[in-house]
Design an enzyme around this catalytic site. Structure first.
Site, PDB file in Angstrom:
ATOM      1  N   LYS A   1      -2.245  -5.442  13.230  1.00 54.15           N
ATOM      2  CA  LYS A   1      -2.644  -4.042  13.032  1.00 54.15           C
ATOM      3  C   LYS A   1      -4.156  -3.991  12.969  1.00 54.15           C
ATOM      4  O   LYS A   1      -4.801  -4.996  12.638  1.00 54.15           O
ATOM      5  CB  LYS A   1      -2.082  -3.510  11.713  1.00 54.15           C
ATOM      6  CG  LYS A   1      -1.977  -2.017  11.675  1.00 54.15           C
ATOM      7  CD  LYS A   1      -0.704  -1.553  12.322  1.00 54.15           C
ATOM      8  CE  LYS A   1      -0.619  -0.068  12.484  1.00 54.15           C
ATOM      9  NZ  LYS A   1       0.744   0.337  12.892  1.00 54.15           N
TER      10      LYS A   1
ATOM     11  N   GLY B   1      -1.883   2.547  19.833  1.00 53.04           N
ATOM     12  CA  GLY B   1      -2.291   3.659  18.974  1.00 53.04           C
ATOM     13  C   GLY B   1      -1.593   3.664  17.627  1.00 53.04           C
ATOM     14  O   GLY B   1      -0.673   2.894  17.372  1.00 53.04           O
ATOM     15  N   ASP B   2      -2.067   4.515  16.763  1.00 52.01           N
ATOM     16  CA  ASP B   2      -1.446   4.830  15.470  1.00 52.01           C
ATOM     17  C   ASP B   2      -2.099   6.146  15.051  1.00 52.01           C
ATOM     18  O   ASP B   2      -2.645   6.856  15.927  1.00 52.01           O
ATOM     19  CB  ASP B   2      -1.681   3.690  14.459  1.00 52.01           C
ATOM     20  CG  ASP B   2      -0.771   3.772  13.235  1.00 52.01           C
ATOM     21  OD1 ASP B   2       0.357   3.265  13.300  1.00 52.01           O
ATOM     22  OD2 ASP B   2      -1.180   4.352  12.208  1.00 52.01           O
TER      23      ASP B   2
ATOM     24  N   THR C   1       8.519   6.814  19.638  1.00 50.90           N
ATOM     25  CA  THR C   1       8.741   6.647  18.202  1.00 50.90           C
ATOM     26  C   THR C   1       9.725   7.706  17.700  1.00 50.90           C
ATOM     27  O   THR C   1      10.705   7.390  17.010  1.00 50.90           O
ATOM     28  CB  THR C   1       7.411   6.726  17.431  1.00 50.90           C
ATOM     29  OG1 THR C   1       6.479   5.843  18.054  1.00 50.90           O
ATOM     30  CG2 THR C   1       7.593   6.332  15.983  1.00 50.90           C
TER      31      THR C   1
ATOM     32  N   LYS D   1       0.913  -7.903  17.867  1.00 49.38           N
ATOM     33  CA  LYS D   1       1.139  -6.593  18.487  1.00 49.38           C
ATOM     34  C   LYS D   1       1.195  -5.546  17.396  1.00 49.38           C
ATOM     35  O   LYS D   1       1.907  -5.721  16.404  1.00 49.38           O
ATOM     36  CB  LYS D   1       2.478  -6.598  19.240  1.00 49.38           C
ATOM     37  CG  LYS D   1       2.831  -5.271  19.878  1.00 49.38           C
ATOM     38  CD  LYS D   1       2.166  -5.127  21.227  1.00 49.38           C
ATOM     39  CE  LYS D   1       2.145  -3.701  21.737  1.00 49.38           C
ATOM     40  NZ  LYS D   1       0.952  -2.930  21.277  1.00 49.38           N
TER      41      LYS D   1
ATOM     42  N   GLN E   1       4.647  -4.649  10.330  1.00 46.59           N
ATOM     43  CA  GLN E   1       4.761  -4.744  11.788  1.00 46.59           C
ATOM     44  C   GLN E   1       5.467  -6.029  12.211  1.00 46.59           C
ATOM     45  O   GLN E   1       6.216  -6.053  13.184  1.00 46.59           O
ATOM     46  CB  GLN E   1       3.359  -4.675  12.411  1.00 46.59           C
ATOM     47  CG  GLN E   1       3.345  -4.307  13.886  1.00 46.59           C
ATOM     48  CD  GLN E   1       3.437  -2.809  14.121  1.00 46.59           C
ATOM     49  OE1 GLN E   1       2.840  -2.015  13.411  1.00 46.59           O
ATOM     50  NE2 GLN E   1       4.221  -2.408  15.105  1.00 46.59           N
TER      51      GLN E   1
ATOM     52  N   LYS F   1       9.156  -5.397  11.840  1.00 47.01           N
ATOM     53  CA  LYS F   1       9.545  -4.336  12.770  1.00 47.01           C
ATOM     54  C   LYS F   1       9.630  -4.881  14.195  1.00 47.01           C
ATOM     55  O   LYS F   1      10.605  -4.659  14.902  1.00 47.01           O
ATOM     56  CB  LYS F   1       8.487  -3.235  12.697  1.00 47.01           C
ATOM     57  CG  LYS F   1       8.749  -2.033  13.572  1.00 47.01           C
ATOM     58  CD  LYS F   1       7.503  -1.174  13.774  1.00 47.01           C
ATOM     59  CE  LYS F   1       6.858  -0.773  12.480  1.00 47.01           C
ATOM     60  NZ  LYS F   1       5.864   0.316  12.675  1.00 47.01           N
TER      61      LYS F   1
END
Ligand code: GLU
Length: 450
Positions: free
Chosen positions: A128, A167-168, A211, A92, A113, A116
């Site tokens: 990612k 998204g990023d 976020t 993820k 990630q 996290k």
């Protein structure tokens, strides 16, 4: 560099295997330093090769993305998906479209990630992806064709129970929509294979805000520990994308005042605070315009604009970098300390260089690390996955309450983990250790799989 011979050996092999990948090496160093007391206390990590497995992605895919621009010219970009660790759940993590994207940046983000996602307490592994595609100045049609081409390859490697991108930087609701449409067309399946979707096709309420909101919830918990309140505090924020927007909105709601935002062109200083609905919404407008210029804010609201500068020279109570990796260097850290800032809250992924972290630490600035602070985004992505699986959707209040609880737990667990290993108050070590423990346990329990 490490007291533990085991970690020294693992780090040397990471350096040898990933030459010149500075961002990835930086992220690995940061985590391994925190894990020193943990691996020195129990030999099971070495015996099971846990650390050497964790620093090597389970799978890394790189592919050509060809597409046709508005002039009929064929363009070629490079796409990536790094499937870093699936010990506690499907891979993820977001997709980043930015010209700086390369293997090192993908790996640092995928590695971060993993920890996290573990911190959120939800069952999500680390991954990612992205591309060196530059969306700046591209038409809507070009963005759609690029997304379709990108997904045509990516679809072979993802799935609602395998790997769930989101998204990023450079990938928002519009791009997720185009990617989702193409996935559905290829697979003939309507599943929760992406998060950050539009509301009309399975997106979660509060995901756009998550976020930034999560970062501020974390900051409030942190301030409480030091007997402080967010009310009346001033904040310096960088960036003006989705993350900065959510942060500004929540700081404002809780009685703080954000006086800066920034872009690649410079920063603006708004003495009255970015505090009205019009000003906050203007951040979204600037992003949607695709111009990538924060000067537009100064022109519209008549506030000072500092060309080519970063907002870390402004005197505030709390600093929150929300733009990108390594945006705060040693000179910035010196400014921050000279201004008497006590709280430094990382929101962008790894926004601080090693030298800057050391300087801030040596000067007793409280540092909140990004992998804990910005986990609210992926946490609500996890909640989007739950809602998609249930074919149900929660109200904004329900999602927000869960997000709030998750962020308080992340803060508490990080604090406790640091304390357990004699590093009370070190929120960086605490986040790394708390994130690590669950993933390590799962890896050991599953045997030498990957
Ligand atoms: N790109 C975000 C992050 O860095 C969100 C990822 C997600 O929602 O999967 O955590």
């Amino acid at each position: 560099m490490f007291k533990s011979e085991y970690l020294q050996k693992v780090y040397a092999s990471v350096e040898a295997r990933n030459p010149g990948e500075n961002e990835f090496l930086q992220a690995v160093r940061d985590v391994l330093e925190s894990l020193e007391p943990v691996v020195m206390q129990d030999s099971k990590f070495e015996k099971n090769g846990v650390i050497e497995r964790m620093v090597e992605p389970e799978r890394m895919i790189s592919f050509r993305v060809s597409w046709v621009d508005d002039n009929g010219q064929v363009q070629v970009n490079r796409g990536y998906r790094v499937q870093f660790n699936s010990a506690i759940g499907p891979y993820k993590g977001g997709l980043r479209f930015h010209p700086s994207v390369n293997a090192s940046i993908m790996k640092f983000l995928g590695f971060e990630q993993t920890f996290k996602n573990s911190l959120t307490g939800l069952p999500m592994g680390g991954g990612k992806g992205g591309s060196d595609f530059d969306p700046r100045g591209r038409s809507d049609g070009e963005i759609m064709r690029f997304c379709q081409s990108f997904m045509t390859e990516l679809a072979k490697h993802i799935g609602a129970d395998t790997d769930v991108p989101a998204g990023d930087i450079g990938v928002g609701a519009r791009e997720v929509g185009y990617l989702y449409g193409q996935y559905k067309r290829l697979r003939n399946e309507f599943t929760g294979v992406l998060t950050g979707k539009g509301r009309s096709f399975g997106g979660s309420l509060i995901r756009p805000e998550a976020t930034g909101f999560g970062a501020v919830y974390y900051a409030v918990e942190m301030l409480k520990t030091f007997g402080e309140d967010i009310k009346g505090k001033t904040f310096a924020v960088s960036g003006f994308g989705n993350v900065a927007w959510g942060t500004v909105k929540k700081v404002n709601e809780l009685g703080g005042k954000v006086v800066t935002v920034s872009g690649p062109d410079g920063y603006i200083y708004d003495e009255d605070g970015i505090c009205t609905e019009e000003k906050i919404n203007f951040l979204l407008e600037m992003r949607a315009s695709g111009r990538d210029k924060v000067k537009d804010y100064a022109d519209k609201f008549g506030v000072p604009y500092f060309e080519g500068k970063r907002p870390w020279e402004v005197k505030v109570d709390v600093v929150m970098p929300c733009a990108t990796q390594n945006e705060v260097g040693l000179e910035d850290a010196k400014n921050i300390v000279a201004n008497g800032v006590k709280y430094y809250v990382e929101v962008a992924n790894m926004p601080t260089t090693d030298e800057a972290v050391s300087y801030l630490k040596a000067n007793k600035v409280v540092i909140a690390p990004s992998k804990a602070v910005n986990a609210g985004g992926v946490a609500v992505s996890g909640l989007e996955m739950s809602q998609n699986s249930m074919r149900y959707s929660w109200t904004a209040e329900e999602v927000d309450a869960k997000l709030h609880q998750i962020m308080s737990d992340i803060y508490k667990n990080s604090w406790e983990a640091a304390k357990k290993y004699g590093m009370e108050g070190d929120l960086i070590a605490g986040a790394n250790i708390a994130g690590f423990e669950k993933v390590a346990d799962a890896m050991i329990a599953q045997g030498v799989a990957y």
